[in-house]
Design an enzyme around this catalytic site. Structure first.
Site, PDB file in Angstrom:
ATOM      1  N   LYS A 109       0.823  -1.115  -0.016  1.00  0.00           N
ATOM      2  CA  LYS A 109      -0.003  -0.056  -0.076  1.00  0.00           C
ATOM      3  C   LYS A 109       0.876   1.227   0.305  1.00  0.00           C
ATOM      4  O   LYS A 109       1.789   1.380   0.698  1.00  0.00           O
ATOM      5  CB  LYS A 109      -0.703   0.048   1.157  1.00  0.00           C
ATOM      6  CG  LYS A 109      -1.962   1.248   1.184  1.00  0.00           C
ATOM      7  CD  LYS A 109      -2.863   0.876   2.436  1.00  0.00           C
ATOM      8  CE  LYS A 109      -4.059   2.004   2.139  1.00  0.00           C
ATOM      9  NZ  LYS A 109      -5.140   1.701   3.236  1.00  0.00           N
TER      10      LYS A 109
ATOM     11  N   GLU B  38     -19.036  -5.830  11.256  1.00  0.00           N
ATOM     12  CA  GLU B  38     -20.040  -4.962  11.931  1.00  0.00           C
ATOM     13  C   GLU B  38     -20.977  -5.984  12.710  1.00  0.00           C
ATOM     14  O   GLU B  38     -21.191  -5.626  13.815  1.00  0.00           O
ATOM     15  CB  GLU B  38     -20.591  -3.921  11.158  1.00  0.00           C
ATOM     16  CG  GLU B  38     -19.793  -2.881  10.740  1.00  0.00           C
ATOM     17  CD  GLU B  38     -18.992  -3.130   9.294  1.00  0.00           C
ATOM     18  OE1 GLU B  38     -18.139  -2.449   9.177  1.00  0.00           O
ATOM     19  OE2 GLU B  38     -19.171  -4.286   9.089  1.00  0.00           O
TER      20      GLU B  38
ATOM     21  N   ARG C 211     -24.979  -2.012   8.428  1.00  0.00           N
ATOM     22  CA  ARG C 211     -24.483  -3.426   8.018  1.00  0.00           C
ATOM     23  C   ARG C 211     -25.087  -4.484   9.106  1.00  0.00           C
ATOM     24  O   ARG C 211     -24.907  -5.450   8.802  1.00  0.00           O
ATOM     25  CB  ARG C 211     -23.048  -3.379   7.665  1.00  0.00           C
ATOM     26  CG  ARG C 211     -22.676  -2.768   6.592  1.00  0.00           C
ATOM     27  CD  ARG C 211     -21.103  -2.355   6.400  1.00  0.00           C
ATOM     28  NE  ARG C 211     -20.364  -3.487   6.272  1.00  0.00           N
ATOM     29  CZ  ARG C 211     -20.193  -3.895   4.994  1.00  0.00           C
ATOM     30  NH1 ARG C 211     -20.351  -3.438   3.953  1.00  0.00           N
ATOM     31  NH2 ARG C 211     -19.211  -4.892   5.253  1.00  0.00           N
TER      32      ARG C 211
END
Length: 592
Positions: A247, A335, A363
């Site tokens: 990244k 979640e 969610r």
């Protein structure tokens, strides 16, 4: 930056005219182009820099948009957008009227699926693949997903289904060991073992799900990527390619601090140095008020627990994790698990602060209803990024929570108007409640510059549940606000020539409502105006209208908030203007 190749590429057809030997140069130019624009315009940086070679290889090998490509979340899709007819528009990224920061179907035929929340790509691409099969179409379907997103339950559901089909699906795992914060959990440890060659091939969990597994391979070796993608084009059924990337690749500081450079703000395009603004004379961020207050409360209460799904930095749960590592948990992008884990702890007498962005709590709606509220467990939901969040747009605005939580029995809902109110409701909740509570607060900073000094004293005050507060008296009109948007009302009233006609009430509690105060309001004033930074339908204003109907009051009621539409991206102030809840719009309204 001088661009020799990129300036001539408007779409993947142009890209495929290049020789493979030219692609490393194109990757260099594409990285520099993204860095140049994002350094000035801001946005998500590190994720896109990490998949430049993959992006080029995918569009080079596959016949997009005929072949369907789905990016998970979409943080990494800047290179994709630039190569698919949006290079000249890229400097409008995330700005009002400009292109979206995430793939969006209405924006381009190359954006096959709208994303923004994680772990949807496998299910979406599988749905496309099965549909193509039923229609007799010979297409390729590719889902690109990260190592943090693939740990989510929905991604496993997609893999589980795909493995018993013969769908023409390719799942590419972009493994960089980080989401927004470093990846966590047993799956992350498994992937690390695979990368390091410590996991025997016969124990490969992806193969056991009936995928043709290949990798891990270097995701920055463009020749290797192209060769492998071309090979996989000929393989039937579900396939899985594991690639290793970095990244922030190509910008040294972004590689070294991947958390900070996920979305670094403005920075120097050459050195990568972030243009840091002094915070000494700025109000504190609400997330830091939450994080630091939680640590202080936890010092005196060993039952306090902190839980966050993959947002320790974004929510400032990191402070609790640093101070009490055995009592604070990052559960990854999960979640639903975070909510039910909190419920389980609450059954054992723990005081659980479950910190989730408002848009992401959507969610786990069933878990909030079934596992928490139905059992009346006193979980403390701390909903960061409530209201309009700005440039991330429709997928990230936290504007639905008041409406979708207000209808749930047993649920308390509170929106602090300032930093002290947030601090005190956290304290109040920590003392023990008889019901679950949702505390919603906005992205960004408060208004109280002196709060930094006050915070050190932690002079907590218990808040009376369900009590509204008169902020300013008046004679004719009552303005009822909830939460931080009430500060816009205060500022608007300060600009009026005749403010004495307008009263202002802060309804921190949307549920339960202060009915005693509401009776006084409807008996005293000639008009009521409600304002919220959530959707009007079903929200705070709707609650006031319901109260008036139930009690046979007939005053005119005007409800202000987010209209019945998905609000796109722009600055918070621009979006408030669109919704007519900014200070200027309120001044105009109050002056009539």
């Amino acid at each position: 930056m001088k661009s020799n190749l990129l300036s001539h590429i408007n779409n993947p057809t142009d890209l495929r005219k290049l020789d493979v030997a030219q692609l490393p140069q194109l990757a260099k130019e594409l990285r520099e182009f993204i860095i140049d624009v994002v350094s000035v315009r801001e946005g998500h940086l590190g994720a896109s820099l990490g998949v430049i070679e993959l992006t080029i290889a995918l569009h080079y090998v596959f016949n997009t948009p005929e072949d369907l490509l789905v990016w998970d979340v979409g943080h990494q899709a800047y290179g994709h957008k630039i190569l698919t007819e949006r290079r000249t528009q890229f400097d409008t990224n995330r700005q009002l009227g400009g292109i979206s920061g995430f793939p969006k179907r209405s924006e381009s035929e190359y954006d096959t699926f709208g994303v923004g929340h994680s772990s949807t790509s496998i299910s979406a691409a599988l749905g496309m693949a099965i549909a193509s099969q039923l229609k007799g179409e010979n297409k390729h379907h590719v889902a690109v997903i990260g190592d943090a997103s693939i740990a989510s339950g929905m991604a496993f559901e997609g893999l589980n289904h795909a493995g018993v089909t013969d769908a023409n699906l390719l799942v590419i795992l972009n493994d960089n060991a980080i989401g927004i914060d470093p990846s966590v959990g047993a799956l992350k440890n498994y992937l690390t073992a695979v990368k390091e060659g410590k996991n025997p091939k016969q124990n490969n969990m992806i193969k056991s799900l009936n995928f043709d597994y290949s990798g891990p391979i270097d995701g920055h070796d463009i020749n290797l990527l192209i060769n492998e993608l071309q090979r996989l084009q000929k393989v039937k059924g579900p396939k899985f390619l594991h690639i290793i990337t970095t990244k922030g690749k190509g910008l040294q500081l972004a590689e070294e601090d991947q958390v900070k450079y996920h979305a670094p703000g403005k920075f120097d395009a050459i050195t990568g140095e972030i243009h840091v603004k002094s915070e000494e004379h700025l109000p504190m961020k609400f997330q830091d008020v939450f994080g630091l207050t939680l640590v202080e409360l936890a010092k005196n209460n060993p039952k306090i627990i902190g839980i966050t799904p993959a947002m320790p930095s974004g929510s400032s749960m990191k402070f609790m994790m640093e101070a009490f590592p055995d009592r604070a948990f990052d559960v990854g992008i999960a979640e639903q698990h975070a909510v039910t884990l909190s419920a389980g702890m609450a059954t054992q007498g723990m005081v659980v602060f479950c910190n989730i962005y408002s848009t992401f709590l959507q969610r786990a709606y069933d878990q909030v209803i079934h596992d928490v509220a139905l059992q009346n467990l006193p979980v403390i939901f701390c909903l960061d990024r409530a209201g309009l969040v700005g440039e991330d747009g429709a997928t990230h605005h936290g504007v639905f929570d008041l409406a979708y939580l207000r209808c749930i029995p047993n649920m308390l809902i509170y929106a602090p108007k300032d930093e002290f109110a947030l601090q005190n409701i956290l304290y109040t909740a920590s003392l023990g409640l008889n019901h679950p509570i949702a505390i919603r607060y906005p992205r960004g900073r408060g208004n109280l510059v002196d709060f930094r000094m006050q915070l050190a004293d932690f002079r907590f005050q218990k808040i009376e549940i369900g009590k509204a507060e008169l902020l300013k008296d008046g004679t004719t009109i009552a303005v009822l606000s909830t939460g931080f948007i009430g500060n816009n009302v205060t500022l608007a009233l300060s600009e009026l020539h005749n403010p004495e006609t307008i009263a202002h009430y802060d309804f921190g509690f949307v549920k339960p409502l202060d009915e005693k105060t509401l009776h006084l309001i409807f008996q005293k004033y000639k008009k009521v105006i409600t304002i919220e930074d959530g959707v009007i339908k079903g929200g705070f204003g709707s609650a006031i209208v319901e109260f008036a109907m139930e009690n046979n009051y007939h005053l005119p009621i005007q409800t202000l908030g987010i209209p019945d539409a998905f609000i796109e991206h722009g600055t918070v102030n621009e979006l408030q203007q669109m919704c007519k809840i900014d200070v200027k719009s309120l001044v105009n309204l109050f002056s009539i």
